[in-house]
Motif scaffolding. Structure first.
Motif, PDB file in Angstrom:
ATOM      1  N   TYR A  99      47.600  50.156  33.731  1.00  0.00           N
ATOM      2  CA  TYR A  99      46.405  49.567  33.128  1.00  0.00           C
ATOM      3  C   TYR A  99      46.809  48.937  31.804  1.00  0.00           C
ATOM      4  N   ASP A 112      45.384  49.422  38.274  1.00  0.00           N
ATOM      5  CA  ASP A 112      46.062  48.993  39.488  1.00  0.00           C
ATOM      6  C   ASP A 112      46.941  50.144  39.968  1.00  0.00           C
ATOM      7  N   ASN A 132      42.186  48.896  41.735  1.00  0.00           N
ATOM      8  CA  ASN A 132      42.698  47.831  42.594  1.00  0.00           C
ATOM      9  C   ASN A 132      43.977  48.295  43.278  1.00  0.00           C
ATOM     10  N   THR A 137      39.653  47.166  46.774  1.00  0.00           N
ATOM     11  CA  THR A 137      39.089  47.509  45.476  1.00  0.00           C
ATOM     12  C   THR A 137      38.093  48.635  45.636  1.00  0.00           C
ATOM     13  N   ARG A 169      39.736  43.537  48.509  1.00  0.00           N
ATOM     14  CA  ARG A 169      39.983  43.020  47.165  1.00  0.00           C
ATOM     15  C   ARG A 169      39.309  41.668  46.975  1.00  0.00           C
TER      16      ARG A 169
END
Length: 272
Positions: A99, A112, A132, A137, A169
């Motif tokens: 992050y 992520d 993500n 997501t 996503r």
């Protein structure tokens, strides 16, 4: 002190206007020593350039640190980490989570991940928590869940408590998962699919109504809910599809989840 007074008396005694002209002195020195003056100018220019480089470097270091990236790893064994917002994550072997300072702040929390990660998210409605993976997501509406993206062609999500919105996503529509639910998304699919366990299939009829919607148009969802709860539900936005499961008699809770998952506003009116 006496030496300074002596120098001062000398200056006061012999000073005449125009005698101590510094500009004239520089011109005279430049005419008499052209090579030395050029060398001095080059030296001064070098100092100025160095100052500019130092200022630019300091600015780069200060500004680049504002969006620094934090990367967490787990190699041979599972590792738990505490995030800046007091959420906890457990990274299973060969997994990672990252992050940025800009993306993980007061108004949003975006991470992520790769591999398999268990999340226990600190609840903060003002800063949504978004995960993500490679092609999926997960937007957190509740608190505790696990994301398994270790397979090359699928991602699965299981919820221990609370609620999450599971989507492909960069897509807005997906599956709302609540406690005990699990779903998976194949790499080339647009919508995740719910997983039904044997325990779910063998359950007797619940004490409260269970609503199951599988890629159902929103008007049909609202019509079914309106008939059951004896109200009139409407939404001006068209073309929305819902995949979700609700086991509750709390209509306001169902409306809140639908609004958050589909980004719509639902109007509830009493039937006269």
């Amino acid at each position: 002190m006496d030496r300074e007074k002596k120098h001062l008396r000398f200056v006061l005694k012999y000073y005449r206007p125009g005698v101590f002209d510094t500009r004239r002195a520089v011109r005279v020195y430049r005419d008499d020593h052209p090579a030395g003056f050029t060398l001095w100018r080059r030296y001064a220019a070098g100092i100025a350039a160095a100052v500019v480089l130092c200022v630019a470097g300091a600015y780069y270091l200060l500004t680049s640190g504002r969006d620094s990236m934090t990367v967490l790893y787990a190699h041979a064994t599972a590792v738990s980490y505490l995030l800046p917002d007091s959420s906890t994550v457990t990274l299973y072997p060969n997994s990672s989570l990252s992050y940025s300072a800009k993306g993980f702040g007061d108004d949003s929390r975006k991470v992520d991940m790769s591999g398999k990660v268990a999340f226990k998210v600190y609840r903060n409605p003002e800063a949504p928590f978004t995960v993500n993976a490679s092609y999926s997501t997960i937007r957190v509406l509740g608190t505790q869940f696990t994301v398994d993206a270790s397979a090359a062609d699928s991602t699965s999500v299981s919820v221990s408590s609370g609620e999450v919105l599971f989507t492909a996503r960069d897509k807005s529509e997906g599956v709302v998962l609540t406690k005990g639910m699990e779903a998976y998304l194949l790499a080339d699919n647009v919508l995740p699919q719910l997983l039904v366990t044997e325990d779910d299939a063998d359950k007797s009829a619940p004490s409260v109504r269970r609503f199951i919607f599988d890629n159902t148009p929103l008007p049909e969802v609202l019509s079914e809910l309106s008939a059951h709860f004896k109200v009139r539900l409407s939404c001006p936005v068209q073309g929305k599809m819902l995949t979700a499961e609700f086991e509750t008699d709390n209509l306001d809770e169902i409306i809140m989840v639908i609004e958050k998952s589909l980004d719509v506003k639902i109007v509830k009116e009493a039937v006269k």
